[in-house]
Structures are given as C-alpha cells and as structure tokens.
Design an enzyme around this catalytic site. Structure first.
Site, short mmCIF file in Angstrom:
data_model
loop_
_atom_site.label_atom_id
_atom_site.label_comp_id
_atom_site.label_asym_id
_atom_site.label_seq_id
_atom_site.Cartn_x
_atom_site.Cartn_y
_atom_site.Cartn_z
N GLN A 248 58.90 55.76 59.99
CA GLN A 248 57.65 55.46 60.69
C GLN A 248 57.85 55.30 62.19
O GLN A 248 56.91 55.00 62.92
CB GLN A 248 56.97 54.21 60.10
CG GLN A 248 57.65 52.89 60.40
CD GLN A 248 57.04 51.75 59.63
OE1 GLN A 248 57.07 51.70 58.41
NE2 GLN A 248 56.44 50.80 60.36
N ARG B 157 57.73 42.07 68.11
CA ARG B 157 58.08 42.72 69.38
C ARG B 157 57.90 41.79 70.58
O ARG B 157 58.35 42.12 71.68
CB ARG B 157 57.27 44.00 69.56
CG ARG B 157 57.74 45.14 68.63
CD ARG B 157 57.04 46.45 68.94
NE ARG B 157 57.64 47.57 68.23
CZ ARG B 157 57.22 48.03 67.06
NH1 ARG B 157 56.19 47.44 66.46
NH2 ARG B 157 57.83 49.06 66.48
N LEU C 131 60.80 37.70 60.95
CA LEU C 131 59.56 37.07 60.52
C LEU C 131 59.12 35.94 61.46
O LEU C 131 59.94 35.25 62.05
CB LEU C 131 59.73 36.52 59.10
CG LEU C 131 60.22 37.53 58.05
CD1 LEU C 131 60.32 36.85 56.68
CD2 LEU C 131 59.33 38.75 57.98
N HIS D 50 53.70 36.36 59.61
CA HIS D 50 54.21 36.69 58.28
C HIS D 50 54.08 35.48 57.34
O HIS D 50 53.75 35.62 56.16
CB HIS D 50 55.68 37.11 58.35
CG HIS D 50 55.93 38.34 59.17
ND1 HIS D 50 56.54 38.30 60.40
CD2 HIS D 50 55.64 39.64 58.93
CE1 HIS D 50 56.64 39.53 60.87
NE2 HIS D 50 56.09 40.36 60.02
N GLY E 106 60.90 42.56 58.72
CA GLY E 106 61.78 41.46 59.09
C GLY E 106 61.46 40.87 60.44
O GLY E 106 60.42 41.11 61.03
#
Length: 281
Positions: free
Chosen positions: A61, A187, A33, A37, A31
């Site tokens: 993860q 990020r 995006l 993406h 997500g």
C-alpha cells in the site's frame, strides 16, 4: 495475551474460538499504536468476546517514494498498549508470511478511490483492500474497527465488504485528537517541534470551514477557498488536496445539499498529514 506470527498458528486459535461460538473483534493496524488505536481496541473489547489486533506494515500500500522503510515500528510499546486494553491476540506476521510469493491477485474498489488519497496515492487502496481481504479470510472476525480519520479508507472497506459478501460488520470510530486539536497519527512522530506547532493549521482550517457551513454557506468552492486561504498562511504547510465530496459516493459536490465530507491532506515539512470532518444539513 498471545503474540502470533504465522497464519497456521493463528487459524488454530481462531478455530477454537469459533467452535466455542465466541465473537471476534478485529483492529487492523500498522503498529506504532497511539490513543486513536486504543479507542478502537476499547470499542472492540466492549462488543466482543475476543479481540485481535494485527500489526503489519503492509508494503503493497506504499508508493515507491513513500515512507515504507522509515515507517515507525515499536512492537514492545505496541504489545504493552494492547495488553493494557485487554487484547487477546496480536497477529504480527512477517512480510514473507503474508506474501511468500509474488502476488498476482489484487482487490480494487472503483469510483470511491478516484478522488482524495486514491488520486494522490495511486495503488494505495488496492494495497489496503488486498491486505484486508487476506486478514479477513485469515482471522474471520465478527466485527472490524476502523478510524474515521481515514474516512476514505473506511468508505472503501465498507463497500468492499458489502460487494464481496464478507460476513463482517465494519465499525467506524471517531477521530481522537491531541488536546490542541491535532488528529492522532503514527506519522506525527516524524514532526520536529516547529513542525508539530505548524501542524495545528490542519484542524484550524477545518474549524473555519465548519463555522462557515454552520452559518449557512452552501457553495463548496467558497468552503474550499476558506481552507486554502488558512493553510496558505502557514509557511511550512504545502497542500496536497482540499476536497469537498459527498460522504457516501466520495464524488465532488458544487452545491452542498446533503451529507458531505470535507477532507484535506497537507505536507508539514516532509510529513503528509490528513484530517477531515463530516457535515450534515
């Protein structure tokens, strides 16, 4: 466009598509995006009858001190982007849907996960491979689309699919960058104005290394030194790793004789960013 939250419901839709002999392109995401993406979705749209995007922040993860709880989420914005680029179905399961009970089965890919992010983030690729195995089994796609920014992940998933005989073609798609060269990443949203400016050092250091390689430098230590020296000039940058590895085996190389992956992970403030490029002699 459908937004589906349960495995049962998504399987009913996919069975109908499969009965109609329709090809399915799949883009796995966590997500938040962005244009990176979107490039995967566009490629999937071009090559398949139906396109599925999964949006799932996968807890297994993330390490104990990583950013699972703070990872950016915005389903409304994500849905808008997916609709814009022609996605047929968003699969957005709750954690309890994917992991209703304690999970005892895990997928590990050896060798390829020993270096780079695999070394620095223990358990990360086990989590990635396990959740993708679940998604591949649930969604039964024809092709899956992954970004080359996560170069190690792409190599690991390709090997997993080959070893476990998944009838899925893995498609790698080029890194998408901002106009100033910063690789697109969810990020990046963590960066303040000064950190955003400082983050340009990643691409700049890789550019210097690429120039040296194109000028004939074949010693990997010298290439590494060029990158480290450039990164160390940025006060907000803290190096996690700088690695020169074989692009297939992901094992470290001393002398550059074939195709290599030059990969870096750098903290800008508290935000960990990655970038890379591949160089072929």
């Amino acid at each position: 466009m459908n937004i589906v939250n349960t495995i049962k419901d998504v399987r009913l839709i996919i069975k109908k598509w499969k009965d109609e002999n329709l090809s399915i392109g799949y883009v796995p995401t966590m997500g938040y995006l962005h244009e990176g993406h979107a490039s995967l979705i566009k490629k999937a749209r071009e090559e398949n009858d139906k396109v599925i995007v999964s949006i799932f922040v996968n807890p297994i993860q993330f390490g104990p001190k990583e950013d699972y709880s703070t990872y950016p989420r915005d389903l409304v914005k994500d849905s808008s982007l997916c609709e814009k680029f022609g996605v047929d179905l968003i699969f957005n399961p709750e954690t309890s849907e994917m992991y209703p009970n304690k999970i005892y089965s895990h997928i590990n890919v050896d060798i390829l996960t020993e270096n780079l992010c695999g070394e620095k983030r223990p358990g990360h690729f086990q989590g990635v491979c396990t959740v993708l195995t679940k998604f591949f089994n649930i969604l039964n796609p024809t092709k899956a689309y992954l970004g080359e920014k996560d170069a190690q992940q792409l190599a690991v998933v390709r090997k997993m699919v080959e070893d476990l005989n998944f009838p899925i073609e893995i498609i790698g798609c080029p890194i998408i960058r901002e106009e100033d060269g910063l690789a697109k990443s969810s990020r990046n949203a963590y960066l303040n104005k000064q950190e955003r400016k400082s983050a340009l050092i990643l691409n700049k250091s890789l550019k210097e290394a690429q120039n040296a390689l194109e000028s004939g430098e074949k010693n990997s230590n010298n290439i590494r030194d060029i990158i480290v020296s450039k990164l160390n000039k940025e006060p907000l940058a803290k190096i996690d790793y700088v690695s020169i590895v074989d692009s297939i085996t992901l094992q470290s190389v001393k002398k550059i004789q074939s195709s290599i992956l030059v990969a870096i992970a750098v903290y800008i403030g508290k935000t960990r960013l990655i970038d890379n490029f591949t160089f072929k002699l």
